[in-house]
Write a protein that holds these residues in place. Structure first.
Motif, short mmCIF file in Angstrom:
data_model
loop_
_atom_site.label_atom_id
_atom_site.label_comp_id
_atom_site.label_asym_id
_atom_site.label_seq_id
_atom_site.Cartn_x
_atom_site.Cartn_y
_atom_site.Cartn_z
N ASN A 88 0.84 -1.19 0.00
CA ASN A 88 0.00 0.00 0.00
C ASN A 88 0.88 1.24 0.00
OD1 ASN A 88 -2.47 -1.29 -0.02
ND2 ASN A 88 -2.65 -1.35 2.21
N LEU A 89 0.38 2.30 -0.61
CA LEU A 89 1.13 3.55 -0.71
C LEU A 89 0.97 4.33 0.59
CD1 LEU A 89 2.82 5.06 -2.88
CD2 LEU A 89 0.73 6.34 -3.43
N TYR A 90 2.12 4.64 1.23
CA TYR A 90 2.09 5.34 2.51
C TYR A 90 3.24 6.34 2.60
CZ TYR A 90 -1.44 2.57 4.99
OH TYR A 90 -2.62 2.01 5.41
N SER A 91 3.04 7.33 3.46
CA SER A 91 4.11 8.21 3.91
C SER A 91 4.22 8.03 5.41
CB SER A 91 3.80 9.68 3.59
OG SER A 91 2.67 10.11 4.34
N SER A 92 5.30 8.52 6.00
CA SER A 92 5.46 8.42 7.46
C SER A 92 4.32 9.12 8.17
CB SER A 92 6.80 9.03 7.88
OG SER A 92 7.87 8.34 7.29
N VAL A 103 14.41 -6.28 6.59
CA VAL A 103 13.10 -6.86 6.87
C VAL A 103 12.09 -6.30 5.86
CG1 VAL A 103 11.25 -7.10 8.57
CG2 VAL A 103 13.65 -7.14 9.30
N LEU A 104 12.16 -4.99 5.64
CA LEU A 104 11.32 -4.30 4.67
C LEU A 104 12.17 -3.73 3.55
CD1 LEU A 104 8.92 -2.16 6.92
CD2 LEU A 104 8.42 -4.37 5.88
N TYR A 105 11.56 -3.59 2.38
CA TYR A 105 12.18 -2.88 1.26
C TYR A 105 11.29 -1.70 0.90
CZ TYR A 105 15.64 -6.53 0.56
OH TYR A 105 16.70 -7.39 0.74
N LYS A 106 11.89 -0.53 0.88
CA LYS A 106 11.14 0.69 0.55
C LYS A 106 11.23 0.93 -0.95
CE LYS A 106 10.97 5.66 1.60
NZ LYS A 106 11.59 6.76 2.39
N VAL A 107 10.07 1.14 -1.58
CA VAL A 107 10.02 1.35 -3.02
C VAL A 107 9.44 2.73 -3.29
CG1 VAL A 107 9.28 0.36 -5.21
CG2 VAL A 107 9.53 -1.12 -3.22
N SER A 108 10.27 3.59 -3.85
CA SER A 108 9.86 4.96 -4.13
C SER A 108 9.09 5.03 -5.44
CB SER A 108 11.09 5.88 -4.19
OG SER A 108 11.79 5.85 -2.97
N ARG A 109 8.50 6.20 -5.69
CA ARG A 109 7.69 6.37 -6.90
C ARG A 109 8.52 7.04 -8.01
NH1 ARG A 109 2.21 9.12 -6.37
NH2 ARG A 109 3.34 10.69 -5.17
N TYR A 110 8.12 6.76 -9.24
CA TYR A 110 8.82 7.26 -10.41
C TYR A 110 7.79 7.82 -11.38
CZ TYR A 110 11.75 7.05 -14.65
OH TYR A 110 12.44 7.34 -15.80
N ASP A 111 7.98 9.07 -11.78
CA ASP A 111 7.08 9.70 -12.75
C ASP A 111 7.49 9.27 -14.16
OD1 ASP A 111 5.59 11.30 -14.38
OD2 ASP A 111 6.07 13.19 -13.37
N ILE A 112 6.69 8.39 -14.76
CA ILE A 112 7.03 7.80 -16.06
C ILE A 112 7.09 8.87 -17.14
CG2 ILE A 112 6.22 6.22 -17.86
CD1 ILE A 112 5.04 4.50 -15.58
N LYS A 113 6.13 9.79 -17.15
CA LYS A 113 6.08 10.81 -18.19
C LYS A 113 7.22 11.80 -18.05
CE LYS A 113 2.11 12.17 -19.68
NZ LYS A 113 0.76 12.81 -19.80
N GLY A 114 7.45 12.26 -16.82
CA GLY A 114 8.48 13.28 -16.60
C GLY A 114 9.87 12.71 -16.37
N LYS A 115 9.97 11.36 -16.24
CA LYS A 115 11.24 10.69 -15.96
C LYS A 115 11.91 11.27 -14.70
CE LYS A 115 10.74 8.31 -19.74
NZ LYS A 115 10.29 6.91 -19.67
N THR A 125 9.55 12.15 -4.41
CA THR A 125 9.96 12.05 -3.01
C THR A 125 8.78 11.82 -2.06
OG1 THR A 125 9.85 14.46 -2.80
CG2 THR A 125 11.99 13.50 -3.38
N THR A 126 7.56 11.89 -2.56
CA THR A 126 6.39 11.73 -1.69
C THR A 126 5.75 10.36 -1.90
OG1 THR A 126 4.98 12.76 -3.37
CG2 THR A 126 5.90 14.19 -1.67
N GLY A 127 5.43 9.71 -0.79
CA GLY A 127 4.74 8.43 -0.85
C GLY A 127 5.64 7.28 -1.29
N GLY A 164 5.40 3.05 -10.47
CA GLY A 164 5.23 4.00 -11.56
C GLY A 164 4.02 4.90 -11.39
N LYS A 165 4.21 6.18 -11.69
CA LYS A 165 3.10 7.14 -11.72
C LYS A 165 3.04 7.72 -13.12
CE LYS A 165 1.50 11.55 -9.80
NZ LYS A 165 1.39 12.21 -11.12
N ASN A 166 1.87 7.65 -13.73
CA ASN A 166 1.68 8.18 -15.07
C ASN A 166 0.39 8.99 -15.09
OD1 ASN A 166 2.49 8.45 -17.81
ND2 ASN A 166 0.94 6.95 -18.42
N ASP A 167 0.51 10.28 -14.87
CA ASP A 167 -0.66 11.14 -14.62
C ASP A 167 -1.41 10.57 -13.42
OD1 ASP A 167 -0.03 12.92 -16.67
OD2 ASP A 167 -1.10 11.73 -18.17
N ASP A 168 -2.69 10.20 -13.61
CA ASP A 168 -3.47 9.67 -12.49
C ASP A 168 -3.41 8.15 -12.39
OD1 ASP A 168 -4.28 12.22 -11.75
OD2 ASP A 168 -6.01 12.17 -13.11
#
Length: 396
Positions: free
Chosen positions: A223-227, A258-270, A274-276, A320-324
């Protein structure tokens, strides 16, 4: 011993190269056994037993070895002057200022040095600075599904998959013969290796809160979370916790693999966002151990398995994030980007349309894959390849 061919081949490829070989990963994932397998290889390829120096800092006989002086002096006393010496040190982070001993051993022309560690900070501090450009890291995980199947056999793959995710992918569990034995083993692993090690290293006194954070993260895998959102959700559920405390505990769980943190990547903007973030487990069997029969989203568990496999195959992995639209994984290596959508089943037409939408909205020509447990003939939707995930995991 369970064969770990990919990791073993990596070690062999770096034999006697002018690099420190550092194997990292969660405790009990098989790092020591990998050394055993490699030592067997050396002995079968004209290396004499007295050329091998083996130190496991978890064994009682090395309890008096405290700092880098002790470690260096012990190894130095065992070296054979005119021969190549293969030095293996398990859980090196237990030694104070271990990096000084490693550096001193590394510069010796007759030492081929191999070490393991179960803390990612091993390579983010003084060791990385001191040995910049002089080490290679082999990132080890518990058993892949392919390794698991190679041991238990390929009859009834779907049932074996259920065993794999519920009974654990830690290698030693395959030696146990009942659900009770496996549960007792995972109980020891969880309480001693995970909770106590993390609490000691981070000087955490509120063990109850640490366990609550672990349960929360295990329950919300993928699930997508922030601290901030984690702190708010836990507080709303009656367990008040501050954002800095959440960050401290998450950092400790990630450092310990124990956990692996997976950050988000803006596919369109490459761009790297840093959020979520999403978090996945090094072993989903720990989730079933901790949460019991509490229902789990089969799709998110499958995502976890696919994520770890992408890591094993050498990709950097992002959400991956691609617009919405969200794409489960953007996998990047030296050849470029690949996109993966993971769904337990897409037999329902609306589910299929939803999963394809995220990939169809990507306006580039990088490979796109839809992984499911469905057994269907080869299928492609506008260039998106639907693949049976078990075949993909087994490299078929």
């Amino acid at each position: 011993m369970i064969e770990r061919p990919n990791y073993l081949e990596e070690l062999i490829s770096f034999k006697e190269k002018d690099l420190i070989k550092i194997v990292t990963g969660i405790r009990r994932c098989g790092k020591s056994t990998l050394f055993d397998l490699y030592i067997e290889y050396l002995l079968s390829h004209d290396v004499n037993k007295n050329q091998i120096i083996r130190i496991n800092l978890e064994e009682y006989e090395f309890n008096d070895m405290v700092d880098y002086h002790d470690l260096y002096n012990y190894v130095n006393s065992k070296l054979i002057k005119d021969e190549m010496n293969y030095v293996f040190i398990d859980e090196v982070q237990k030694i104070i200022d271990f990096q000084k001993a490693c550096d001193s051993l590394y510069i010796k022309k007759n030492v081929d040095l191999y070490i393991t560690g179960s803390n990612s900070k091993l390579l983010s501090g003084e060791l990385a600075t001191l040995l910049s450009g002089r080490y290679v890291e082999i990132k080890m995980l518990p058993l892949s599904f392919k390794e698991y199947i190679s041991y238990v056999g390929e009859v009834d793959i779907q049932k074996k998959y259920v065993d794999y995710i519920t009974k654990s992918s830690f290698p030693y569990t395959l030696k146990l013969h009942s659900a009770k034995e496996i549960r007792m083993y995972l109980d020891g692993l969880y309480n001693t290796v995970i909770v106590n090690d993390i609490a000691d290293r981070k000087e955490i006194s509120d063990i109850g809160m640490l366990k609550d954070i672990i349960k929360f993260m295990f329950d919300n895998v993928g699930n997508l979370y922030s601290s901030t959102s984690i702190a708010n959700t836990m507080t709303a559920n009656g367990r008040k916790i501050s954002v800095p405390t959440v960050e401290k505990y998450l950092e400790a769980l990630v450092e310990s693999f124990v956990l692996y943190k997976v950050s988000r990547y803006d596919i369109k903007g490459k761009n790297y966002l840093t959020t979520g973030s999403k978090y996945y487990l090094s072993d989903v069997g720990l989730r079933y151990y901790l949460l019991g029969s509490k229902s789990a989203d089969e799709g998110r568990i499958l995502e976890n398995v696919v994520y770890l496999e992408l890591l094993r195959r050498g990709y950097e992995v992002y959400v991956g994030k691609n617009d919405d639209n969200e794409v489960d994984f953007v996998a990047i290596n030296e050849k470029g980007e690949e996109y993966y959508q993971v769904s337990y089943t897409v037999k329902d037409k609306k589910t299929l349309e939803r999963e394809l939408k995220s990939l169809n909205n990507i306006n580039d020509h990088n490979p796109k894959f839809l992984l499911t447990t469905d057994y269907t003939p080869y299928t492609s939707y506008n260039g998106i390849k639907q693949i049976n995930v078990f075949d993909w995991l087994l490299d078929k």
